[in-house]
Design an enzyme around this catalytic site. Structure first.
Site, PDB file in Angstrom:
ATOM      1  N   GLY A  33       0.821  -1.132  -0.072  1.00  0.00           N
ATOM      2  CA  GLY A  33       0.006   0.133  -0.113  1.00  0.00           C
ATOM      3  C   GLY A  33       0.858   1.231   0.020  1.00  0.00           C
ATOM      4  O   GLY A  33       1.944   1.154  -0.047  1.00  0.00           O
ATOM      5  N   SER A  34       0.306   2.421  -0.087  1.00  0.00           N
ATOM      6  CA  SER A  34       0.968   3.750  -0.254  1.00  0.00           C
ATOM      7  C   SER A  34       1.748   3.985   0.931  1.00  0.00           C
ATOM      8  O   SER A  34       2.869   4.665   0.827  1.00  0.00           O
ATOM      9  CB  SER A  34      -0.174   4.970  -0.381  1.00  0.00           C
ATOM     10  N   THR A  35       1.061   3.586   2.267  1.00  0.00           N
ATOM     11  CA  THR A  35       2.185   3.953   3.556  1.00  0.00           C
ATOM     12  C   THR A  35       3.093   3.024   3.394  1.00  0.00           C
ATOM     13  O   THR A  35       4.338   3.590   3.999  1.00  0.00           O
ATOM     14  CB  THR A  35       1.215   3.864   4.691  1.00  0.00           C
ATOM     15  N   GLY A  86       0.459  -0.784   6.672  1.00  0.00           N
ATOM     16  CA  GLY A  86      -0.649   0.064   6.877  1.00  0.00           C
ATOM     17  C   GLY A  86      -1.731  -0.558   7.236  1.00  0.00           C
ATOM     18  O   GLY A  86      -1.888  -2.013   7.536  1.00  0.00           O
ATOM     19  N   LYS A  98      -7.898  -4.782   6.742  1.00  0.00           N
ATOM     20  CA  LYS A  98      -6.955  -4.542   5.835  1.00  0.00           C
ATOM     21  C   LYS A  98      -7.423  -4.987   4.541  1.00  0.00           C
ATOM     22  O   LYS A  98      -8.535  -5.830   4.510  1.00  0.00           O
ATOM     23  CB  LYS A  98      -5.740  -5.199   6.446  1.00  0.00           C
ATOM     24  N   GLY A  99      -6.607  -4.924   3.455  1.00  0.00           N
ATOM     25  CA  GLY A  99      -7.176  -5.666   2.270  1.00  0.00           C
ATOM     26  C   GLY A  99      -7.612  -4.637   0.937  1.00  0.00           C
ATOM     27  O   GLY A  99      -7.980  -4.974   0.141  1.00  0.00           O
ATOM     28  N   GLY A 100      -7.432  -3.280   1.456  1.00  0.00           N
ATOM     29  CA  GLY A 100      -7.889  -2.333   0.422  1.00  0.00           C
ATOM     30  C   GLY A 100      -7.027  -2.451  -0.826  1.00  0.00           C
ATOM     31  O   GLY A 100      -7.739  -2.215  -1.922  1.00  0.00           O
ATOM     32  N   GLY A 101      -5.692  -3.010  -0.627  1.00  0.00           N
ATOM     33  CA  GLY A 101      -4.778  -3.288  -1.871  1.00  0.00           C
ATOM     34  C   GLY A 101      -4.939  -4.794  -2.112  1.00  0.00           C
ATOM     35  O   GLY A 101      -4.044  -4.960  -3.084  1.00  0.00           O
ATOM     36  N   GLU A 107      -0.830 -10.547   3.488  1.00  0.00           N
ATOM     37  CA  GLU A 107      -0.493  -9.897   4.895  1.00  0.00           C
ATOM     38  C   GLU A 107      -0.500 -10.577   6.018  1.00  0.00           C
ATOM     39  O   GLU A 107      -0.070 -10.555   6.994  1.00  0.00           O
ATOM     40  CB  GLU A 107      -1.367  -8.767   4.782  1.00  0.00           C
TER      41      GLU A 107
HETATM   42  C1  5RP Z   1      -3.293  -3.517   1.471  1.00  0.00           C
HETATM   43  C2  5RP Z   1      -3.584  -3.244   2.631  1.00  0.00           C
HETATM   44  C3  5RP Z   1      -3.239  -1.583   3.154  1.00  0.00           C
HETATM   45  O1  5RP Z   1      -2.303  -1.870   4.100  1.00  0.00           O
HETATM   46  C4  5RP Z   1      -4.325  -0.723   3.433  1.00  0.00           C
HETATM   47  O2  5RP Z   1      -5.012  -0.854   2.124  1.00  0.00           O
HETATM   48  C5  5RP Z   1      -3.826   0.729   3.578  1.00  0.00           C
HETATM   49  O3  5RP Z   1      -3.319   1.344   2.390  1.00  0.00           O
HETATM   50  P1  5RP Z   1      -2.676   2.510   2.326  1.00  0.00           P
HETATM   51  O4  5RP Z   1      -1.364   2.659   2.988  1.00  0.00           O
HETATM   52  O5  5RP Z   1      -2.423   2.678   0.790  1.00  0.00           O
HETATM   53  O6  5RP Z   1      -3.691   3.715   2.659  1.00  0.00           O
HETATM   54  O7  5RP Z   1      -4.390  -3.682   3.603  1.00  0.00           O
HETATM   55  O8  5RP Z   1      -4.084  -4.655   1.125  1.00  0.00           O
END
Ligand code: 5RP
Length: 225
Positions: A33-35, A86, A98-101, A107
């Site tokens: 993810g971006s963080t 993140g 989690k899992g937005g990405g 993970e």
């Molecule tokens: C990816 C995740 C990321 O940690 C979560 O989506 C946060 O992403 P970001 O740092 O871009 O806000 O779980 O599967």
């Protein structure tokens, strides 16, 4: 401060946090993810202080390799000193969504292996009750409709994440309208559905420490029990 600036600040704080723990043979787990990317970009500065990393996704593997950081297969590593990643949401117990990405399964595996889980997030991720962010569920493709119906029975509204195939060859259902009062119970219940690989609740393995980027600076938060 912008959200990106907060993410960068927590990435810098994460480097400060882990540096005293590192030994030359340490392997660390790294999320997606971006963080996490901000954190990865700082690793070349401390590269001589640890052996390498295990990545939670193909995307993270590529980024680490492009910066010259050795990447190990999880199966080849005996232990992970720490996992840095993140989150989409954290509650005060440091239970996470989690899992937005779409990298939730790897993970969860890397977090399970790591001795310590350091979560890094900006303040928009901090919530009292999990569930505003739709809960990602990784599902094997042929079970998608069945799993969707079962998720409706649990009170959610699943939406198929169009065009996304996970690193494991599966699909993602994002479950809306869940007010997650008992995260561990829901994590178990969803994982019991045939065809679910795992879901994005990190309640049985919450973070141990959260570095939260806020406009007043980075806060170090331990779980409230
Ligand atoms: C990816 C995740 C990321 O940690 C979560 O989506 C946060 O992403 P970001 O740092 O871009 O806000 O779980 O599967």
């Amino acid at each position: 401060m912008t959200q990106d600036a907060l993410k960068k600040a927590v990435a810098e704080a994460a480097v400060e946090y882990i540096t005293p723990k590192l030994e030359r043979d340490s392997v660390i787990g790294i999320g997606t993810g971006s963080t996490a990317n901000y954190f990865i970009d700082l690793l070349p500065d401390i590269q001589d202080q640890f052996a390498g990393a295990v990545a939670s996704s193909e995307e993270t593997t590529r980024r680490l390799k492009s910066l010259g950081i050795p990447v190990y297969e999880l199966n080849d590593v005996n232990e992970l000193l720490i996992y840095i990643d993140g989150a989409d949401e954290s509650n005060p117990q440091l239970e996470l969504i989690k899992g937005g990405g779409a990298a939730l399964t790897r993970e969860k595996v890397v977090a399970a292996v790591a001795r310590e889980f350091l979560c890094i997030a900006d303040e928009s991720k901090w919530v009292e009750i999990l569930g505003d962010f739709p809960l990602p569920v990784e599902v094997i493709p042929m079970a998608r409709s069945y799993v969707g119906r079962q998720l409706v029975k649990l009170g959610g509204q699943p939406v198929y994440r169009q065009g996304v195939v996970t690193d494991n060859g599966n699909v993602i259902l994002d479950v809306y309208n869940l007010q997650i009062m008992e995260p561990r119970k829901l994590e178990n219940a969803i994982n019991q559905i045939a065809g679910v690989v795992t879901n994005g609740l990190f309640a049985h393995r919450p973070a141990d420490v959260l570095l939260l980027g806020t406009s007043e600076g980075v806060k170090r938060i331990s779980p409230r029990y």
